[in-house]
Design a protein around this motif. Structure first.
Motif, PDB file in Angstrom:
ATOM      1  N   ARG A 124      -3.454   5.596   7.050  1.00  0.00           N
ATOM      2  CA  ARG A 124      -4.529   4.629   6.848  1.00  0.00           C
ATOM      3  C   ARG A 124      -5.388   4.489   8.099  1.00  0.00           C
ATOM      4  NH1 ARG A 124      -1.970  -0.658   5.133  1.00  0.00           N
ATOM      5  NH2 ARG A 124      -0.012   0.327   5.612  1.00  0.00           N
ATOM      6  N   PHE A 125      -4.796   4.657   9.273  1.00  0.00           N
ATOM      7  CA  PHE A 125      -5.583   4.572  10.505  1.00  0.00           C
ATOM      8  C   PHE A 125      -6.517   5.759  10.648  1.00  0.00           C
ATOM      9  CE2 PHE A 125      -2.395   1.507  12.134  1.00  0.00           C
ATOM     10  CZ  PHE A 125      -3.286   0.535  12.555  1.00  0.00           C
ATOM     11  N   SER A 126      -6.133   6.920  10.135  1.00  0.00           N
ATOM     12  CA  SER A 126      -6.923   8.127  10.343  1.00  0.00           C
ATOM     13  C   SER A 126      -7.938   8.400   9.234  1.00  0.00           C
ATOM     14  CB  SER A 126      -5.995   9.332  10.489  1.00  0.00           C
ATOM     15  OG  SER A 126      -5.257   9.516   9.304  1.00  0.00           O
ATOM     16  N   GLU A 127      -7.710   7.898   8.026  1.00  0.00           N
ATOM     17  CA  GLU A 127      -8.599   8.208   6.906  1.00  0.00           C
ATOM     18  C   GLU A 127      -9.740   7.212   6.786  1.00  0.00           C
ATOM     19  OE1 GLU A 127      -6.391   8.523   3.308  1.00  0.00           O
ATOM     20  OE2 GLU A 127      -5.544  10.450   3.841  1.00  0.00           O
ATOM     21  N   ALA A 128     -10.875   7.737   6.330  1.00  0.00           N
ATOM     22  CA  ALA A 128     -12.036   6.878   6.079  1.00  0.00           C
ATOM     23  C   ALA A 128     -11.881   6.207   4.713  1.00  0.00           C
ATOM     24  CB  ALA A 128     -13.306   7.713   6.099  1.00  0.00           C
ATOM     25  N   ASP A 132       0.851  -1.185   0.000  1.00  0.00           N
ATOM     26  CA  ASP A 132       0.000   0.000   0.000  1.00  0.00           C
ATOM     27  C   ASP A 132       0.893   1.242   0.000  1.00  0.00           C
ATOM     28  OD1 ASP A 132      -2.124   1.684   0.125  1.00  0.00           O
ATOM     29  OD2 ASP A 132      -2.987   0.825   1.934  1.00  0.00           O
ATOM     30  N   PRO A 133       0.713   2.143  -0.977  1.00  0.00           N
ATOM     31  CA  PRO A 133       1.560   3.340  -1.031  1.00  0.00           C
ATOM     32  C   PRO A 133       1.247   4.351   0.066  1.00  0.00           C
ATOM     33  CG  PRO A 133      -0.064   3.400  -2.786  1.00  0.00           C
ATOM     34  CD  PRO A 133      -0.204   2.069  -2.115  1.00  0.00           C
ATOM     35  N   VAL A 134       0.082   4.254   0.682  1.00  0.00           N
ATOM     36  CA  VAL A 134      -0.314   5.180   1.746  1.00  0.00           C
ATOM     37  C   VAL A 134       0.335   4.733   3.055  1.00  0.00           C
ATOM     38  CG1 VAL A 134      -2.282   6.153   2.995  1.00  0.00           C
ATOM     39  CG2 VAL A 134      -2.505   5.565   0.581  1.00  0.00           C
ATOM     40  N   CYS A 177       1.072  -7.891   8.255  1.00  0.00           N
ATOM     41  CA  CYS A 177       0.614  -7.514   9.595  1.00  0.00           C
ATOM     42  C   CYS A 177       0.521  -8.749  10.488  1.00  0.00           C
ATOM     43  CB  CYS A 177      -0.738  -6.819   9.516  1.00  0.00           C
ATOM     44  SG  CYS A 177      -0.641  -5.149   8.845  1.00  0.00           S
ATOM     45  N   ARG A 178       0.049  -9.849   9.934  1.00  0.00           N
ATOM     46  CA  ARG A 178      -0.061 -11.081  10.717  1.00  0.00           C
ATOM     47  C   ARG A 178       1.320 -11.565  11.145  1.00  0.00           C
ATOM     48  NH1 ARG A 178       0.703 -16.214  10.504  1.00  0.00           N
ATOM     49  NH2 ARG A 178       1.499 -16.222   8.383  1.00  0.00           N
ATOM     50  N   ARG A 179       2.286 -11.527  10.219  1.00  0.00           N
ATOM     51  CA  ARG A 179       3.644 -11.982  10.541  1.00  0.00           C
ATOM     52  C   ARG A 179       4.307 -11.109  11.600  1.00  0.00           C
ATOM     53  NH1 ARG A 179       6.415 -13.403   4.699  1.00  0.00           N
ATOM     54  NH2 ARG A 179       4.997 -15.104   4.166  1.00  0.00           N
ATOM     55  N   TYR A 202      -1.788  -4.792  14.013  1.00  0.00           N
ATOM     56  CA  TYR A 202      -3.193  -4.641  13.641  1.00  0.00           C
ATOM     57  C   TYR A 202      -3.269  -4.226  12.173  1.00  0.00           C
ATOM     58  CZ  TYR A 202      -7.918  -2.812  13.438  1.00  0.00           C
ATOM     59  OH  TYR A 202      -9.217  -2.561  13.086  1.00  0.00           O
ATOM     60  N   PHE A 203      -4.143  -4.870  11.410  1.00  0.00           N
ATOM     61  CA  PHE A 203      -4.327  -4.536  10.000  1.00  0.00           C
ATOM     62  C   PHE A 203      -5.258  -3.334   9.890  1.00  0.00           C
ATOM     63  CE2 PHE A 203      -6.678  -5.447   5.926  1.00  0.00           C
ATOM     64  CZ  PHE A 203      -5.642  -5.078   5.095  1.00  0.00           C
ATOM     65  N   PRO A 204      -4.756  -2.194   9.397  1.00  0.00           N
ATOM     66  CA  PRO A 204      -5.604  -0.996   9.308  1.00  0.00           C
ATOM     67  C   PRO A 204      -6.645  -1.138   8.196  1.00  0.00           C
ATOM     68  CG  PRO A 204      -3.449  -0.544   8.391  1.00  0.00           C
ATOM     69  CD  PRO A 204      -3.405  -1.929   8.956  1.00  0.00           C
ATOM     70  N   GLN A 205      -7.814  -0.615   8.431  1.00  0.00           N
ATOM     71  CA  GLN A 205      -8.916  -0.600   7.478  1.00  0.00           C
ATOM     72  C   GLN A 205      -9.270  -1.999   6.963  1.00  0.00           C
ATOM     73  OE1 GLN A 205      -7.153   2.108   4.669  1.00  0.00           O
ATOM     74  NE2 GLN A 205      -8.121   3.873   5.611  1.00  0.00           N
ATOM     75  N   PRO A 206      -9.606  -2.915   7.831  1.00  0.00           N
ATOM     76  CA  PRO A 206      -9.933  -4.268   7.374  1.00  0.00           C
ATOM     77  C   PRO A 206     -11.194  -4.312   6.514  1.00  0.00           C
ATOM     78  CG  PRO A 206     -10.427  -4.036   9.704  1.00  0.00           C
ATOM     79  CD  PRO A 206      -9.717  -2.786   9.275  1.00  0.00           C
ATOM     80  N   GLU A 207     -12.027  -3.284   6.616  1.00  0.00           N
ATOM     81  CA  GLU A 207     -13.254  -3.256   5.818  1.00  0.00           C
ATOM     82  C   GLU A 207     -12.982  -3.092   4.324  1.00  0.00           C
ATOM     83  OE1 GLU A 207     -12.488   0.946   7.281  1.00  0.00           O
ATOM     84  OE2 GLU A 207     -12.418  -1.038   8.158  1.00  0.00           O
ATOM     85  N   ARG A 208     -11.780  -2.651   3.974  1.00  0.00           N
ATOM     86  CA  ARG A 208     -11.432  -2.498   2.559  1.00  0.00           C
ATOM     87  C   ARG A 208     -11.526  -3.825   1.815  1.00  0.00           C
ATOM     88  NH1 ARG A 208      -5.784   0.549   2.281  1.00  0.00           N
ATOM     89  NH2 ARG A 208      -6.050   0.220   0.053  1.00  0.00           N
ATOM     90  N   ARG A 209     -11.110  -4.899   2.448  1.00  0.00           N
ATOM     91  CA  ARG A 209     -11.149  -6.207   1.792  1.00  0.00           C
ATOM     92  C   ARG A 209     -12.586  -6.598   1.447  1.00  0.00           C
ATOM     93  NH1 ARG A 209      -7.365 -10.168   5.225  1.00  0.00           N
ATOM     94  NH2 ARG A 209      -7.259 -11.351   3.312  1.00  0.00           N
TER      95      ARG A 209
END
Length: 145
Positions: A50-54, A43-45, A93-95, A99-106
């Motif tokens: 990523r934690f702060s943006e919707a 992810d380039p961001v 993130c798992r490795r 915490y994986f930011p923005q999990p709803e993206r998937r």
């Protein structure tokens, strides 16, 4: 000697993935090329951003019905790359036990890809009904005679 076997042997000796690339790509800086190819799966961001943006929303079937086949194909490719990038980020993130930011993206990518499949399926069924519907009408017309 088989070039694939040679590359596999070099990998076993710990020389990395670089022998697997063609001779054209080896003429360019190898480390830069390898990083640029792998960066498309990151992810380039920045993580903090990523934690702060919707996150945006997924595509709806209604919106996609207005798109051309070429636009749907391009959107599918973009979503497929996004899905691969998110999978890579989730695995990293798992490795690292982060915490994986923005999990709803998937989920939104998955829903958008599903909506594209629905639209393509509708178009395919409509084309088949037009094609075979005219054949059935012709057969019915010939039976009446």
């Amino acid at each position: 000697m088989n070039p694939i076997m040679t590359a596999k042997r070099q990998l076993c000796r710990g020389r990395g993935l670089l022998p697997l690339f063609s001779s054209q790509t080896r003429s360019i800086s190898s480390s830069t090329l390898l990083l640029s190819k792998l960066d498309q799966f990151r992810d380039p961001v920045s993580r903090e951003r990523r934690f702060s943006e919707a996150v945006g929303r997924s595509w709806t079937v209604k919106e996609l019905r207005r798109k051309s086949y070429d636009d749907l194909h391009k959107l599918w490719i973009v979503l497929y790359k996004e899905k691969n990038m998110l999978t890579t980020e989730a695995e990293l993130c798992r490795r690292n036990a982060e915490y994986f930011p923005q999990p709803e993206r998937r989920q939104k990518v998955k829903k958008s890809m599903g909506a594209i499949k629905i639209v393509i399926g509708e178009r395919k069924r409509a084309g088949m009904s037009v094609m075979f519907g005219s054949v059935k009408k012709d057969e019915e017309g010939s039976k009446d005679e």
